[in-house]
Design an enzyme around this catalytic site. Structure first.
Site, PDB file in Angstrom:
ATOM      1  N   HIS A  68     -10.855 121.522  79.596  1.00 42.81           N
ATOM      2  CA  HIS A  68     -10.486 120.904  80.871  1.00 42.81           C
ATOM      3  C   HIS A  68     -10.003 119.460  80.703  1.00 42.81           C
ATOM      4  CE1 HIS A  68     -14.374 119.018  80.359  1.00 42.81           C
ATOM      5  NE2 HIS A  68     -14.070 118.201  81.344  1.00 42.81           N
ATOM      6  N   HIS A  83      -7.745 114.426  82.370  1.00 39.84           N
ATOM      7  CA  HIS A  83      -8.879 115.232  82.815  1.00 39.84           C
ATOM      8  C   HIS A  83      -8.400 116.131  83.960  1.00 39.84           C
ATOM      9  CE1 HIS A  83     -12.736 116.255  84.622  1.00 39.84           C
ATOM     10  NE2 HIS A  83     -13.319 115.828  83.512  1.00 39.84           N
TER      11      HIS A  83
END
Length: 162
Positions: A68, A83
């Site tokens: 992620h 992110h």
């Protein structure tokens, strides 16, 4: 005497949009770590597609096991964290496909990660994607480009190094 032979490092680093979407201030991110710049300064992108590209030439210094988030260090030493979404770590990698590994050399525009937007919307807090500089101490200034951006074309950050 031979200083002219030494290559001068570029004093400016331009980060291209890693994702097509709308660039906003970090204060709009629904997570204190990012909105209060605890992890570093930068911008966030509300994504309109599902592929993250390298914003600079550099090296992958971190790829989270859950895919992620990715860390890149530019050739000039700027450390960048991308992110994808908020609370996406809880998805344990579901909906994420990484195309790079730690240690890989990348060029601006290289494909890094694909993600499933619908899964993020269903299982996480937000799809908003912070793009931050984690070693701001190397910067003299940071210029942010807010608004709509196209991946690999438009700059989101222009960094002037010390």
């Amino acid at each position: 005497m031979l200083n002219f032979l030494k290559r001068k490092k570029s004093k400016t680093v331009e980060l291209k949009a890693p994702i097509t979407g709308k660039v906003v201030e970090l204060s709009e991110v629904p997570d204190e770590v990012f909105s209060q710049k605890l992890a570093g300064d930068g911008v966030a992108i509300k994504p309109e597609n599902n592929v993250v590209h390298a914003p600079v030439d550099g090296e992958i210094t971190q790829i989270f096991p859950t895919k992620h988030a990715v860390g890149i260090t530019s050739k000039q030493g700027v450390e960048i964290l991308i992110h994808i979404g908020i609370d996406t770590v809880n998805m344990q990698g579901e909906g994420f496909t990484a195309f790079v590994e730690k240690g890989d050399k990348v060029k601006a525009g290289d494909k890094l990660i694909e993600f499933d937007t619908a899964k993020i919307e269903e299982k996480a807090k937000s799809t908003i994607t912070p793009v931050i500089v984690t070693n701001g101490d190397v910067l003299e200034s940071m210029e942010k480009s807010l608004g709509d951006v196209t991946e690999k074309e438009d700059a989101v950050l222009t960094l002037k190094l010390k």
